[in-house]
Design an enzyme around this catalytic site. Structure first.
Site, PDB file in Angstrom:
ATOM      1  N   ASP A 170       0.832  -1.139  -0.001  1.00 42.30           N
ATOM      2  CA  ASP A 170      -0.113   0.000   0.090  1.00 42.30           C
ATOM      3  C   ASP A 170       0.823   1.365  -0.050  1.00 42.30           C
ATOM      4  O   ASP A 170       1.912   1.263   0.573  1.00 42.30           O
ATOM      5  CB  ASP A 170      -1.170   0.155   1.416  1.00 42.30           C
ATOM      6  CG  ASP A 170      -1.940  -1.114   1.322  1.00 42.30           C
ATOM      7  OD1 ASP A 170      -2.340  -1.650   0.085  1.00 42.30           O
ATOM      8  OD2 ASP A 170      -2.293  -1.562   2.290  1.00 42.30           O
ATOM      9  N   ASP A 184      -6.972  -1.796  -4.124  1.00 39.73           N
ATOM     10  CA  ASP A 184      -8.088  -1.446  -3.297  1.00 39.73           C
ATOM     11  C   ASP A 184      -8.933  -0.415  -3.955  1.00 39.73           C
ATOM     12  O   ASP A 184     -10.238  -0.420  -3.861  1.00 39.73           O
ATOM     13  CB  ASP A 184      -7.455  -0.812  -2.117  1.00 39.73           C
ATOM     14  CG  ASP A 184      -6.485  -1.603  -1.435  1.00 39.73           C
ATOM     15  OD1 ASP A 184      -6.746  -3.090  -1.469  1.00 39.73           O
ATOM     16  OD2 ASP A 184      -5.664  -1.323  -0.869  1.00 39.73           O
TER      17      ASP A 184
END
Length: 223
Positions: A170, A184
């Site tokens: 991330d 995501d």
């Protein structure tokens, strides 16, 4: 001396159309006329052409988003150091490298293997549904979900610390919102689109729920 006849044939006989022996009208029987009248009519739905399958659209969107997710992750891993964020818009929007063993919002961090199996199940389910998909909006939504699920699934399978235990990369942070990535975003946006389509009655086969009833009501008003 022979006499030429000037008699004209009856107009009713000349004007009468020829009748073949197999013509129901020539027989004049009510049974044959009823058989012609009782021939089944083709339903309107069957006469309408079916919408084309949208599996290619679904897969194309999934491949594009998957490629974008993998590219951005490779760039981030190669250029950023954990704990050293790069600020883009003040301190609100920044790039920061985070390796997440859990799901969104850092949940289930100790169940990475289960999340891997869930992601694999989502991929299989989306592909199976996509084989009969005839709606472009549904294909877009499912393509976004599929691309995002594949992006994170690849991290789970091939990144450290090992297969089924890999941590997802991330790198996008906006304010207080948890750090996320392209995969995501694709999953969330695709899921929102699918919910909207469901709420407004758009079906995966390209039709709209209640559309037939509305057409019938409109026809009754015009009669």
């Amino acid at each position: 001396m022979s006499r030429v006849s000037t008699d004209r044939p009856s107009e009713s006989a000349a004007d009468e159309p020829d009748k073949s022996p197999g013509d129901p009208a020539s027989t004049g029987t009510s049974a044959d006329l009823d058989a012609v009248a009782e021939q089944p009519e083709v339903p309107e739905e069957a006469a309408k052409p079916r919408r084309p399958l949208q599996l290619r659209t679904l897969l194309l969107i999934a491949v594009v988003l998957l490629g974008l997710d993998l590219l951005t992750k490779c760039i981030i891993v190669a250029t950023l150091t954990p704990g050293e964020p790069v600020y883009l818009i003040g301190k609100t929007v920044r790039l920061t490298l985070v390796r997440n063993p859990g799901a969104a919002f850092s949940m289930a961090t100790s169940m990475t293997w289960l999340l891997t199996l869930v992601a694999a199940a989502v991929v299989i389910g989306v592909v199976r549904i996509g084989r009969t998909m005839r709606s472009v909006p549904w294909a877009i939504g499912l393509g976004m979900v599929l691309g995002g699920a594949l992006g994170n699934l690849i991290d789970r399978l091939f990144r450290a610390p090992g297969p089924l235990q890999g941590h997802v990369v991330d790198f996008v942070a906006v304010g207080w919102w948890p750090v996320f990535n392209v995969a995501d975003s694709s999953i969330v946006c695709g899921a929102i689109l699918l919910v909207i389509l469901t709420v407004f009655g758009f079906e995966p086969d390209g039709t709209r729920a209640g559309g037939r009833e509305e057409d019938d009501k409109a026809e009754e008003k015009t009669v």
